[in-house]
Motif scaffolding. Structure first.
Motif, PDB file in Angstrom:
ATOM      1  N   MET A   1       0.838  -1.172   0.000  1.00  0.00           N
ATOM      2  CA  MET A   1       0.000   0.000   0.000  1.00  0.00           C
ATOM      3  C   MET A   1       0.887   1.241   0.000  1.00  0.00           C
ATOM      4  O   MET A   1       1.978   1.225   0.554  1.00  0.00           O
ATOM      5  CB  MET A   1      -0.913  -0.034   1.227  1.00  0.00           C
ATOM      6  CG  MET A   1      -2.277   0.463   0.949  1.00  0.00           C
ATOM      7  SD  MET A   1      -3.537   0.055   2.166  1.00  0.00           S
ATOM      8  CE  MET A   1      -2.852   0.548   3.689  1.00  0.00           C
ATOM      9  N   ASN A   2       0.395   2.286  -0.536  1.00  0.00           N
ATOM     10  CA  ASN A   2       1.092   3.547  -0.659  1.00  0.00           C
ATOM     11  C   ASN A   2       1.453   4.113   0.721  1.00  0.00           C
ATOM     12  O   ASN A   2       0.617   4.173   1.619  1.00  0.00           O
ATOM     13  CB  ASN A   2       0.181   4.512  -1.417  1.00  0.00           C
ATOM     14  CG  ASN A   2       0.813   5.823  -1.708  1.00  0.00           C
ATOM     15  OD1 ASN A   2       1.536   6.370  -0.894  1.00  0.00           O
ATOM     16  ND2 ASN A   2       0.522   6.347  -2.888  1.00  0.00           N
ATOM     17  N   THR A   3       2.691   4.572   0.888  1.00  0.00           N
ATOM     18  CA  THR A   3       3.170   5.117   2.159  1.00  0.00           C
ATOM     19  C   THR A   3       2.356   6.327   2.592  1.00  0.00           C
ATOM     20  O   THR A   3       2.061   6.493   3.783  1.00  0.00           O
ATOM     21  CB  THR A   3       4.658   5.495   2.054  1.00  0.00           C
ATOM     22  OG1 THR A   3       5.380   4.346   1.607  1.00  0.00           O
ATOM     23  CG2 THR A   3       5.210   5.931   3.384  1.00  0.00           C
ATOM     24  N   GLU A   4       1.974   7.166   1.639  1.00  0.00           N
ATOM     25  CA  GLU A   4       1.172   8.353   1.968  1.00  0.00           C
ATOM     26  C   GLU A   4      -0.175   7.955   2.569  1.00  0.00           C
ATOM     27  O   GLU A   4      -0.643   8.574   3.531  1.00  0.00           O
ATOM     28  CB  GLU A   4       0.945   9.206   0.722  1.00  0.00           C
ATOM     29  CG  GLU A   4       2.183   9.871   0.185  1.00  0.00           C
ATOM     30  CD  GLU A   4       1.932  10.571  -1.147  1.00  0.00           C
ATOM     31  OE1 GLU A   4       0.759  10.715  -1.549  1.00  0.00           O
ATOM     32  OE2 GLU A   4       2.926  10.970  -1.780  1.00  0.00           O
ATOM     33  N   VAL A   5      -0.793   6.936   2.005  1.00  0.00           N
ATOM     34  CA  VAL A   5      -2.088   6.469   2.505  1.00  0.00           C
ATOM     35  C   VAL A   5      -1.914   5.929   3.923  1.00  0.00           C
ATOM     36  O   VAL A   5      -2.717   6.229   4.814  1.00  0.00           O
ATOM     37  CB  VAL A   5      -2.674   5.379   1.573  1.00  0.00           C
ATOM     38  CG1 VAL A   5      -3.920   4.765   2.179  1.00  0.00           C
ATOM     39  CG2 VAL A   5      -2.974   5.960   0.200  1.00  0.00           C
ATOM     40  N   ILE A   6      -0.864   5.153   4.137  1.00  0.00           N
ATOM     41  CA  ILE A   6      -0.606   4.592   5.467  1.00  0.00           C
ATOM     42  C   ILE A   6      -0.353   5.716   6.465  1.00  0.00           C
ATOM     43  O   ILE A   6      -0.880   5.693   7.590  1.00  0.00           O
ATOM     44  CB  ILE A   6       0.569   3.599   5.426  1.00  0.00           C
ATOM     45  CG1 ILE A   6       0.211   2.400   4.543  1.00  0.00           C
ATOM     46  CG2 ILE A   6       0.940   3.139   6.834  1.00  0.00           C
ATOM     47  CD1 ILE A   6       1.367   1.483   4.232  1.00  0.00           C
ATOM     48  N   ASP A   7       0.431   6.711   6.062  1.00  0.00           N
ATOM     49  CA  ASP A   7       0.700   7.853   6.956  1.00  0.00           C
ATOM     50  C   ASP A   7      -0.589   8.552   7.360  1.00  0.00           C
ATOM     51  O   ASP A   7      -0.764   8.920   8.531  1.00  0.00           O
ATOM     52  CB  ASP A   7       1.648   8.845   6.277  1.00  0.00           C
ATOM     53  CG  ASP A   7       3.065   8.325   6.146  1.00  0.00           C
ATOM     54  OD1 ASP A   7       3.418   7.353   6.855  1.00  0.00           O
ATOM     55  OD2 ASP A   7       3.824   8.879   5.321  1.00  0.00           O
ATOM     56  N   ARG A   8      -1.509   8.733   6.405  1.00  0.00           N
ATOM     57  CA  ARG A   8      -2.798   9.369   6.722  1.00  0.00           C
ATOM     58  C   ARG A   8      -3.606   8.509   7.691  1.00  0.00           C
ATOM     59  O   ARG A   8      -4.239   9.033   8.610  1.00  0.00           O
ATOM     60  CB  ARG A   8      -3.594   9.628   5.442  1.00  0.00           C
ATOM     61  CG  ARG A   8      -3.085  10.806   4.618  1.00  0.00           C
ATOM     62  CD  ARG A   8      -4.091  11.251   3.562  1.00  0.00           C
ATOM     63  NE  ARG A   8      -4.545  10.181   2.700  1.00  0.00           N
ATOM     64  CZ  ARG A   8      -4.067   9.947   1.468  1.00  0.00           C
ATOM     65  NH1 ARG A   8      -3.123  10.719   0.963  1.00  0.00           N
ATOM     66  NH2 ARG A   8      -4.546   8.957   0.739  1.00  0.00           N
ATOM     67  N   MET A   9      -3.568   7.198   7.486  1.00  0.00           N
ATOM     68  CA  MET A   9      -4.302   6.292   8.372  1.00  0.00           C
ATOM     69  C   MET A   9      -3.745   6.350   9.795  1.00  0.00           C
ATOM     70  O   MET A   9      -4.497   6.401  10.770  1.00  0.00           O
ATOM     71  CB  MET A   9      -4.246   4.861   7.832  1.00  0.00           C
ATOM     72  CG  MET A   9      -5.024   4.661   6.561  1.00  0.00           C
ATOM     73  SD  MET A   9      -4.703   3.059   5.766  1.00  0.00           S
ATOM     74  CE  MET A   9      -5.363   1.948   6.976  1.00  0.00           C
ATOM     75  N   VAL A  10      -2.417   6.360   9.903  1.00  0.00           N
ATOM     76  CA  VAL A  10      -1.766   6.407  11.216  1.00  0.00           C
ATOM     77  C   VAL A  10      -2.020   7.758  11.879  1.00  0.00           C
ATOM     78  O   VAL A  10      -2.192   7.831  13.103  1.00  0.00           O
ATOM     79  CB  VAL A  10      -0.250   6.111  11.093  1.00  0.00           C
ATOM     80  CG1 VAL A  10       0.481   6.384  12.385  1.00  0.00           C
ATOM     81  CG2 VAL A  10      -0.028   4.665  10.647  1.00  0.00           C
ATOM     82  N   GLU A  11      -2.069   8.811  11.080  1.00  0.00           N
ATOM     83  CA  GLU A  11      -2.358  10.144  11.626  1.00  0.00           C
ATOM     84  C   GLU A  11      -3.746  10.172  12.251  1.00  0.00           C
ATOM     85  O   GLU A  11      -3.949  10.736  13.325  1.00  0.00           O
ATOM     86  CB  GLU A  11      -2.255  11.175  10.501  1.00  0.00           C
ATOM     87  CG  GLU A  11      -2.304  12.611  10.985  1.00  0.00           C
ATOM     88  CD  GLU A  11      -2.105  13.583   9.826  1.00  0.00           C
ATOM     89  OE1 GLU A  11      -2.987  14.452   9.640  1.00  0.00           O
ATOM     90  OE2 GLU A  11      -1.081  13.447   9.128  1.00  0.00           O
ATOM     91  N   LYS A  12      -4.722   9.533  11.583  1.00  0.00           N
ATOM     92  CA  LYS A  12      -6.089   9.473  12.113  1.00  0.00           C
ATOM     93  C   LYS A  12      -6.176   8.570  13.330  1.00  0.00           C
ATOM     94  O   LYS A  12      -6.946   8.828  14.251  1.00  0.00           O
ATOM     95  CB  LYS A  12      -7.053   8.956  11.041  1.00  0.00           C
ATOM     96  CG  LYS A  12      -7.365   9.944   9.961  1.00  0.00           C
ATOM     97  CD  LYS A  12      -8.348   9.329   8.975  1.00  0.00           C
ATOM     98  CE  LYS A  12      -8.561  10.230   7.779  1.00  0.00           C
ATOM     99  NZ  LYS A  12      -9.406   9.594   6.771  1.00  0.00           N
TER     100      LYS A  12
END
Length: 158
Positions: A1-12
């Motif tokens: 999965m895209n790192t940016e998407v994972i970062d957004r998920m972890v941020e939430k």
């Protein structure tokens, strides 16, 4: 999965940080097993909905959308060297191995167990995905006879 998407998920949800390696391995082309829907292949990621898309073999569920967070505990992601992934990529080679070297196939299956060990039910599950339920039972009976003969031969040498 895209790192940016994972970062957004972890941020939430910061608790997902510990699951980052699992999320990072949810890439297109990765084979997986879901407890209910069976064997599948991650086909892609739907950015608009934030869902991974999985093609499941059972019931021909194609591009089935699933929440990656839900999948953390529900999907078994298979490494490329797993016997099931190898079988889907090179069916003829694994079928030939099953026919000519059944003990080697069992060894390849066991390599993916904890410390090289699996119970009979786990082996049968993998064989079911390889051959289908009926053929897997016949093959397992054949393989056990071959293994017994091999063990008897080895014990006579020692």
């Amino acid at each position: 999965m895209n790192t940016e998407v994972i970062d957004r998920m972890v941020e939430k949800d910061p608790s997902l940080e510990s699951s980052r390696p699992v999320l990072e391995s949810m890439n297109p082309g990765t084979y997986c097993i879901h407890r209910s829907w069976g064997f599948g292949l991650i086909a892609g990621f739907d950015d608009d909905r934030g869902m991974i898309l999985i093609d499941f073999e059972e019931d021909e569920k194609s591009s089935h959308a699933m929440d990656p967070v839900f999948c953390i505990d529900k999907l078994e992601l298979l490494p490329e060297e797993h016997i099931l992934a190898q079988h889907r990529k090179n069916t003829e080679e694994i079928e030939k191995l099953a026919k000519k070297e059944p003990a080697d196939l069992i060894i390849k299956i066991l390599e993916h167990g904890n410390d090289g060990c699996m119970n009979t039910r786990e082996i049968e599950r993998i064989l079911g995905y390889l051959f289908g339920a009926a053929k897997a039972k016949r093959w397992m009976g054949f393989a056990l006879i071959i293994l017994a003969i091999m063990i008897q031969s080895i014990s006579q040498i020692v």
